[in-house]
Design a protein around this motif. Structure first.
Motif, PDB file in Angstrom:
ATOM      1  N   ALA A 105       0.881  -1.255  -0.160  1.00  0.00           N
ATOM      2  CA  ALA A 105       0.026   0.013   0.128  1.00  0.00           C
ATOM      3  C   ALA A 105       0.733   1.327  -0.084  1.00  0.00           C
ATOM      4  O   ALA A 105       0.527   2.315  -0.738  1.00  0.00           O
ATOM      5  N   SER A 106       1.923   1.210   0.752  1.00  0.00           N
ATOM      6  CA  SER A 106       2.686   2.473   0.752  1.00  0.00           C
ATOM      7  C   SER A 106       3.447   2.745  -0.650  1.00  0.00           C
ATOM      8  O   SER A 106       3.364   3.692  -0.888  1.00  0.00           O
ATOM      9  N   VAL A 116      -5.182   3.920  -0.119  1.00  0.00           N
ATOM     10  CA  VAL A 116      -5.003   2.530  -0.769  1.00  0.00           C
ATOM     11  C   VAL A 116      -5.283   1.583   0.352  1.00  0.00           C
ATOM     12  O   VAL A 116      -6.076   0.519  -0.191  1.00  0.00           O
ATOM     13  N   SER A 117      -5.272   1.651   1.538  1.00  0.00           N
ATOM     14  CA  SER A 117      -5.762   0.643   2.384  1.00  0.00           C
ATOM     15  C   SER A 117      -7.202   0.361   2.349  1.00  0.00           C
ATOM     16  O   SER A 117      -7.893  -0.534   2.395  1.00  0.00           O
ATOM     17  N   HIS A 118      -8.057   1.865   2.270  1.00  0.00           N
ATOM     18  CA  HIS A 118      -9.138   1.867   2.325  1.00  0.00           C
ATOM     19  C   HIS A 118      -9.948   1.056   0.949  1.00  0.00           C
ATOM     20  O   HIS A 118     -10.726   0.524   1.180  1.00  0.00           O
ATOM     21  N   THR A 129      -8.423  -1.145  -0.853  1.00  0.00           N
ATOM     22  CA  THR A 129      -8.130  -2.736  -0.726  1.00  0.00           C
ATOM     23  C   THR A 129      -9.130  -3.458   0.238  1.00  0.00           C
ATOM     24  O   THR A 129      -9.233  -4.648   0.126  1.00  0.00           O
ATOM     25  N   ASN A 130      -9.408  -2.765   1.271  1.00  0.00           N
ATOM     26  CA  ASN A 130     -10.338  -3.282   2.392  1.00  0.00           C
ATOM     27  C   ASN A 130     -11.629  -3.070   2.064  1.00  0.00           C
ATOM     28  O   ASN A 130     -12.649  -3.081   3.028  1.00  0.00           O
ATOM     29  N   ASN A 131     -12.101  -2.582   0.884  1.00  0.00           N
ATOM     30  CA  ASN A 131     -13.474  -2.246   0.403  1.00  0.00           C
ATOM     31  C   ASN A 131     -14.096  -1.344   1.411  1.00  0.00           C
ATOM     32  O   ASN A 131     -15.306  -1.371   1.558  1.00  0.00           O
ATOM     33  N   LYS A 132     -13.332  -0.199   1.976  1.00  0.00           N
ATOM     34  CA  LYS A 132     -14.021   0.648   2.876  1.00  0.00           C
ATOM     35  C   LYS A 132     -14.514   2.048   2.000  1.00  0.00           C
ATOM     36  O   LYS A 132     -15.352   2.675   2.405  1.00  0.00           O
ATOM     37  N   ARG A 133     -13.556   2.308   1.087  1.00  0.00           N
ATOM     38  CA  ARG A 133     -13.865   3.532   0.105  1.00  0.00           C
ATOM     39  C   ARG A 133     -13.423   3.120  -1.132  1.00  0.00           C
ATOM     40  O   ARG A 133     -12.610   2.070  -1.651  1.00  0.00           O
TER      41      ARG A 133
END
Length: 75
Positions: free
Chosen positions: A18-19, A32-34, A36-40
């Motif tokens: 992600a970084s 990127v984390s959001h 990949t985690n389907n949050k946004r």
């Protein structure tokens, strides 16, 4: 394939965490984390950056994100 699965698959294929992807796209690692985690979902400038970085048609990517938004509304 969901957007989060798509981005995780491309990151794995390109050996990116992600970084590293965040640096390449000039976004925060949390964005990127959001994704990949389907949050946004990415905003339009990020969609354009993703399409350029991964050499993916911007219209197809925008459509994929649009479909993901519609699926969220249905739930």
């Amino acid at each position: 394939m969901s957007f989060s699965d798509w981005i995780k698959d491309l990151m794995q294929q390109n050996e990116l965490n992600a970084s590293a992807l965040a640096r390449a796209l000039n976004v925060k690692p949390s964005a990127v984390s959001h994704w990949t985690n389907n949050k946004r979902l990415p905003d339009p400038p990020s969609i354009e950056s993703l399409s350029e970085y991964f050499d993916f048609d911007v219209k197809e990517l925008a459509f994929m994100v649009h479909k993901a938004k519609l699926n969220r509304v249905k739930k």
